[in-house]
Design a protein around this motif. Structure first.
Motif, PDB file in Angstrom:
ATOM      1  N   VAL A   3       0.845  -1.189   0.000  1.00 53.28           N
ATOM      2  CA  VAL A   3       0.000   0.000   0.000  1.00 53.28           C
ATOM      3  C   VAL A   3       0.883   1.242   0.000  1.00 53.28           C
ATOM      4  N   LYS A  80      -2.743   6.015  -0.100  1.00 54.90           N
ATOM      5  CA  LYS A  80      -3.883   5.322   0.491  1.00 54.90           C
ATOM      6  C   LYS A  80      -3.958   5.548   1.998  1.00 54.90           C
ATOM      7  N   TYR A  81      -2.775   5.724   2.630  1.00 54.49           N
ATOM      8  CA  TYR A  81      -2.714   5.983   4.066  1.00 54.49           C
ATOM      9  C   TYR A  81      -1.883   7.229   4.333  1.00 54.49           C
ATOM     10  N   ASN A 103       0.613  -2.884   5.565  1.00 49.66           N
ATOM     11  CA  ASN A 103      -0.004  -3.933   4.751  1.00 49.66           C
ATOM     12  C   ASN A 103      -0.934  -4.805   5.587  1.00 49.66           C
ATOM     13  N   ASP A 106      -4.096  -2.910   6.244  1.00 52.61           N
ATOM     14  CA  ASP A 106      -4.916  -2.843   5.042  1.00 52.61           C
ATOM     15  C   ASP A 106      -5.593  -4.186   4.753  1.00 52.61           C
ATOM     16  N   ARG A 136      -6.545   5.842   7.152  1.00 57.46           N
ATOM     17  CA  ARG A 136      -6.795   5.708   5.721  1.00 57.46           C
ATOM     18  C   ARG A 136      -7.153   7.062   5.119  1.00 57.46           C
TER      19      ARG A 136
END
Length: 201
Positions: A3, A80-81, A103, A106, A136
């Motif tokens: 991610v 994404k984060y 990860n 997620d 997130r």
């Protein structure tokens, strides 16, 4: 596939420690958003010397509101984060460790609003484990409060904190640094501002 993660920093007059902080994160994160609220001590010169295309710097006026600056950083983040890191902190955990933890976060997929809390080790040996820094980047999280700001969710559902095995080292509470940056007076002013706006809090 790993991610993506943005490191977000709110800074002002951090020439003592900004290079140390950046040295530890430039090889970890896909993007580093720096929001400077009025540095006048050469901090931005040090940031510019890093010559790293991951670093994106914004300069905004200080409006006596940490949440405003943090929410501005969120609005500029593309990963994404988001992982908020203070300039007087530096990562002890390496890239492999950070990516592994994110990860895992997620892959689990939180069913309720959740913010993730790294382990923050202070210079005096004290450890904090409940300060949310990672969440997130889905447009649903925001900060509230002028100082000691909190992460909230647009659904108005309480945000749950969850500890993760990522370690930050912190030395900003040494007496000489608190005095030098006038932190006590600044925080007292912002706390009074909060009480004036919301007397019931």
């Amino acid at each position: 596939m790993d991610v993506t993660i943005t490191a977000a920093l709110i800074i002002k007059n951090e020439c003592r420690c900004i290079r140390r902080c950046l040295d530890r994160i430039c090889n970890i994160f896909e993007e580093i958003i720096i929001v400077d609220t009025g540095s006048s001590d050469g901090t931005l010169d040090i940031v510019n010397e890093c010559s790293n295309n991951k670093i994106i710097t914004f300069q905004i006026p200080w409006v006596d509101d940490f949440s405003y600056a943090r929410n501005f950083a969120i609005s500029k983040s593309n990963s994404k984060y988001i992982f908020f890191i203070d300039a007087d902190e530096y990562l002890e955990t390496d890239r492999e460790g950070v990516i592994r933890e994110i990860n895992e976060i997620d892959s689990r997929g939180a069913k309720t609003p959740t913010v993730y809390c790294p382990v923050i080790k202070n210079h005096d040996g004290n450890t904090s484990k409940g300060i949310g820094r990672i969440f997130r980047n889905d447009g649903e999280y925001f900060y509230a409060g002028f100082v000691h700001e909190e992460i909230r969710h647009k659904s108005n559902v309480s945000v749950t904190g969850c500890e993760v095995n990522v370690i930050l080292l912190h030395d900003g509470y040494k007496d000489e640094f608190i005095i030098d940056k006038n932190k006590a007076e600044r925080n007292n002013f912002l706390n009074k501002k909060i009480l004036k706006k919301s007397p019931a809090t």
